[in-house]
Scaffold this motif. Structure first.
Motif, short mmCIF file in Angstrom:
data_model
loop_
_atom_site.label_atom_id
_atom_site.label_comp_id
_atom_site.label_asym_id
_atom_site.label_seq_id
_atom_site.Cartn_x
_atom_site.Cartn_y
_atom_site.Cartn_z
N THR A 66 -17.55 3.74 -26.70
CA THR A 66 -18.75 4.49 -25.69
C THR A 66 -20.03 5.32 -26.88
O THR A 66 -18.74 5.27 -28.31
CB THR A 66 -18.59 5.01 -24.82
N ILE A 67 -21.33 4.72 -26.67
CA ILE A 67 -21.73 6.09 -27.48
C ILE A 67 -21.96 7.29 -26.55
O ILE A 67 -22.92 8.28 -27.31
CB ILE A 67 -23.26 4.75 -27.28
N TYR A 68 -21.58 7.79 -25.54
CA TYR A 68 -20.96 9.18 -24.98
C TYR A 68 -20.37 10.10 -25.62
O TYR A 68 -19.33 9.83 -25.05
CB TYR A 68 -21.25 8.51 -23.60
N ALA A 69 -20.25 10.40 -26.67
CA ALA A 69 -19.55 11.58 -27.33
C ALA A 69 -19.77 13.06 -26.53
O ALA A 69 -21.01 13.55 -26.51
CB ALA A 69 -20.09 11.44 -29.24
N ARG A 70 -18.78 12.98 -25.49
CA ARG A 70 -18.19 14.41 -24.70
C ARG A 70 -16.95 15.00 -25.22
O ARG A 70 -16.16 14.68 -26.28
CB ARG A 70 -18.76 14.28 -23.56
N SER A 71 -17.22 16.36 -24.88
CA SER A 71 -16.05 17.44 -25.36
C SER A 71 -14.85 16.94 -24.59
O SER A 71 -13.51 16.85 -24.65
CB SER A 71 -16.21 18.96 -25.57
N ARG A 72 -14.90 16.73 -23.66
CA ARG A 72 -13.94 15.96 -22.45
C ARG A 72 -13.46 15.08 -22.68
O ARG A 72 -12.44 14.58 -22.17
CB ARG A 72 -14.94 15.77 -20.87
N ASP A 73 -14.34 14.50 -23.83
CA ASP A 73 -13.27 12.43 -24.08
C ASP A 73 -11.76 13.05 -24.25
O ASP A 73 -11.26 12.05 -23.77
CB ASP A 73 -13.91 12.39 -24.74
N ILE A 74 -11.22 14.50 -24.74
CA ILE A 74 -10.54 14.03 -24.63
C ILE A 74 -8.99 13.99 -23.39
O ILE A 74 -8.00 13.72 -23.58
CB ILE A 74 -9.33 15.27 -25.68
N LYS A 75 -9.65 14.55 -22.39
CA LYS A 75 -8.95 14.36 -21.44
C LYS A 75 -8.42 13.09 -20.63
O LYS A 75 -7.59 12.57 -20.29
CB LYS A 75 -9.53 15.07 -19.89
N SER A 76 -9.57 12.24 -20.76
CA SER A 76 -9.10 10.75 -20.87
C SER A 76 -8.28 9.92 -21.39
O SER A 76 -7.89 8.90 -20.95
CB SER A 76 -11.08 9.89 -20.36
N VAL A 77 -8.94 10.13 -22.72
CA VAL A 77 -7.47 9.87 -23.65
C VAL A 77 -5.97 10.16 -23.36
O VAL A 77 -5.23 9.43 -23.72
CB VAL A 77 -8.07 9.91 -25.03
N LYS A 78 -6.48 11.57 -22.69
CA LYS A 78 -4.37 11.67 -22.71
C LYS A 78 -4.30 11.44 -21.05
O LYS A 78 -2.78 11.26 -21.07
CB LYS A 78 -4.66 13.32 -22.23
N GLU A 79 -5.07 10.62 -20.71
CA GLU A 79 -4.99 9.88 -19.53
C GLU A 79 -3.95 8.98 -19.79
O GLU A 79 -2.72 8.48 -18.87
CB GLU A 79 -5.77 10.07 -18.25
N ALA A 80 -4.35 8.35 -20.46
CA ALA A 80 -4.05 6.80 -20.70
C ALA A 80 -2.58 6.88 -21.36
O ALA A 80 -1.67 6.56 -21.55
CB ALA A 80 -4.54 6.08 -22.28
N ALA A 81 -2.39 7.99 -22.18
CA ALA A 81 -0.95 8.65 -22.96
C ALA A 81 0.06 8.98 -21.63
O ALA A 81 0.84 8.65 -21.41
CB ALA A 81 -1.05 9.57 -23.47
#
Length: 574
Positions: A66-81
């Motif tokens: 994505t081009i949308y770099a946000r601080s909340r992105d870590i939550k989405s990546v943790k969800e995959a884990a």
């Protein structure tokens, strides 16, 4: 300075594909939040990688690009884990920790391929990679399929953008709606929310341009901030190689043999972009394993499962779904041999507005089993309307319209469906063609198309065609619309100017797909107009590049003869 030392180190080791990371302390996850992946041409892609600490075996990977770099992105990546995957979030070059220039669209396909290649060689990857996400993230997935990597096993694009056809222009007409977007995503390494949310600033700029009548190419000069990406895009008013190189084009769809799940909405602004990929994939790959879910959703609503009230319309209860849940069910189905999502009973899965039901068919064509061909006649049907009839007029005739393109006291073509249901329409300009009432319930299912027969005194014009249901209570329910440039109607890749005062056929088909059950007593209404307002370029009809035309080019008013053998075709299910 820290990033400069990182890059110098990577350049010294000269690896084809390299990464630098810092590990954050976490009791549950192994987090690498500062990864830099080197591309084949020497750029660097910033990425976040998250794995569960209690699983050290190779796993399938879920990638978002994505081009949308946000601080909340870590939550989405943790969800995959949490769901048994390795989660990876990668960003367009130039974003987050990447030292390169931010460049929307142009490199994402090649860069996504390099990221996928890098992931596939990591010890924690089992060789299976899936992608999902919406809007720009949907575009980047399709960009990644332009050159298929064997490790990419599936994509789940929601409301996918198609650069050059949806943003920044629609059917070759440049729109103002996303003017500020380039600043929003490129002003810094994350997102410039102050700029992106400053609607007052951008509306003032739009109105100033409209009032001044200066060339569209100078719109950023009026505002005082150069928009270098808009200027780059304005060099490509046709859907030329510049745009074609960003996503699969024509027979490049033939080699996309992975399973695909697309999710879109009837009222998604970029629907013609998202469904382009669906249509072209089926067209060039007859065995495409491609599923579609579509219903009464907006651009953002489709990404979260819908909204109970959409632009004033109370949607059917059955239309509200869980997009994320369906996404992970699909990813489990493809990457872990899980169960296919229950909603996917066939390739095309769509909600019928007004019927409160889902239907499932094997192809877009099978959504309908008949169509209405309705002619835009010159016969009056009351004070404000002309007849919209299935009978082709026996004698050619026309309706005359005159539009002063220099006049800023009036505007033409109110097409945007917000609200979806209106009590009144502005009938001060354009023509309104009304059908007879339906004698029984009927369902519209698909995208309407047609051909306008017209002659004008200039070389070009921008046309609006809006399709409504007039409900028995007299209210207007907007179903779909078309906005497009006449000179590109037959070929979006090459401009073919009209011959002044010659009757020409202007076909159109790139409209928004919709499904709705119309009740007994409802009518169809078609509104035909010239596009002249502050929300898009103004085509003055000289034949010059529209971006260079000014109000001085308006000269005499645009004079149109709309011929009565013009028609629309509306797909229906009987």
């Amino acid at each position: 300075m820290r990033h400069i030392f990182i890059i110098l180190f990577l350049l010294l080791i000269g690896a084809k594909s390299s990464a630098f990371q810092t590990n954050l302390v976490d009791n549950v996850y192994h987090i690498e939040d500062s990864v830099l992946i080197k591309t084949r041409d020497g750029a660097f892609i910033s990425a976040i990688i998250v794995r569960k600490k209690d699983n050290d075996k190779p796993q399938p990977v879920i990638l978002q690009f994505t081009i949308y770099a946000r601080s909340r992105d870590i939550k989405s990546v943790k969800e995959a884990a949490d769901k048994g995957y390795v989660g990876v979030m990668a960003y367009t070059r130039g974003k987050r920790f990447s030292p390169d220039e931010v460049t929307p669209y142009e490199y994402d396909g090649r860069d996504a391929y390099d990221v996928i290649d890098w992931i596939s060689h990591q010890a924690w990857c089992n060789g299976k990679i899936g992608m999902y996400g919406g809007s720009y993230n949907g575009f980047s997935q399709w960009a990644a399929t332009k050159q298929m990597h064997p490790a990419l096993k599936t994509i789940v694009p929601y409301v996918a953008n198609r650069p050059g056809m949806g943003l920044p222009m629609e059917n070759n007409v440049f729109l103002n709606a996303n003017y500020e977007w380039a600043f929003y995503v490129s002003n810094n390494k994350y997102l410039d929310t102050l700029v992106g949310n400053n609607r007052t600033r951008w509306r003032a700029m739009q109105n100033k341009w409209w009032e001044s009548g200066v060339a569209y190419r100078k719109i950023d000069s009026l505002e005082g901030t150069p928009n270098k990406y808009l200027q780059r895009w304005l060099q490509h008013p046709a859907y030329d190689k510049y745009w074609q190189d960003m996503v699969p084009y024509k027979d490049e769809f033939a080699h996309i043999n992975i399973p695909v799940l697309s999710i879109d909405g009837y009222y998604n602004d970029s629907q013609i972009s998202g469904l382009y990929y669906v249509k072209e994939h089926y067209k060039y790959n007859k065995n495409a394993n491609h599923y579609l879910i579509i219903g009464p959703y907006s651009h953002f609503g489709a990404q979260k499962g819908g909204e109970a009230v959409l632009q004033g319309y109370q949607v059917d209860s059955v239309a509200l779904i869980n997009t994320k849940q369906i996404t992970y069910q699909w990813l489990d189905y493809i990457l872990k041999d899980g169960k296919k999502p229950e909603i996917l009973k066939d390739k095309i899965n769509y909600e019928v507005m007004g019927a409160n039901e889902w239907k499932h068919v094997p192809s877009l064509e099978k959504m309908s089993n008949n169509y209405l061909q309705l002619y835009l006649t010159n016969i009056k049907a009351g004070k404000d309307y002309q007849q919209l009839t299935q009978r082709k007029p026996s004698k050619q005739a026309y309706l005359s319209q005159e539009v002063d393109l220099a006049d800023r006291t009036t505007s033409n073509n109110d097409y945007y469906p917000d609200p979806i249901i209106r009590k009144e329409l502005d009938k001060s300009n354009g023509f309104f063609f009304l059908s007879d009432p339906f004698k029984k319930t009927i369902s519209i299912a698909g995208a309407f198309s047609g051909e306008i027969k017209a002659s004008i005194n200039k070389k070009d014009m921008d046309i609006g065609v809006v399709l409504y249901e007039v409900m028995p209570n007299g209210e207007f329910f907007e179903l779909s619309y078309f906005l497009g440039r006449a000179s590109y109607a037959k070929d979006i890749t090459s401009r073919n100017l009209l011959t002044p005062n010659k009757i020409e056929g202007i076909p159109f088909s790139n409209t928004r797909l919709v499904s709705r059950q119309l009740s007994k007593g409802s009518r169809l209404l078609v509104v035909l107009n010239i596009d002249k307002n502050s929300f898009a370029q103004i085509n003055y009809g000289t034949g010059k590049d529209v971006s260079d035309e000014t109000i001085a080019d308006a000269k005499e008013p645009l004079k149109i003869k709309w011929y009565n053998d013009s028609f629309i075709k509306v797909p229906i299910w009987k």
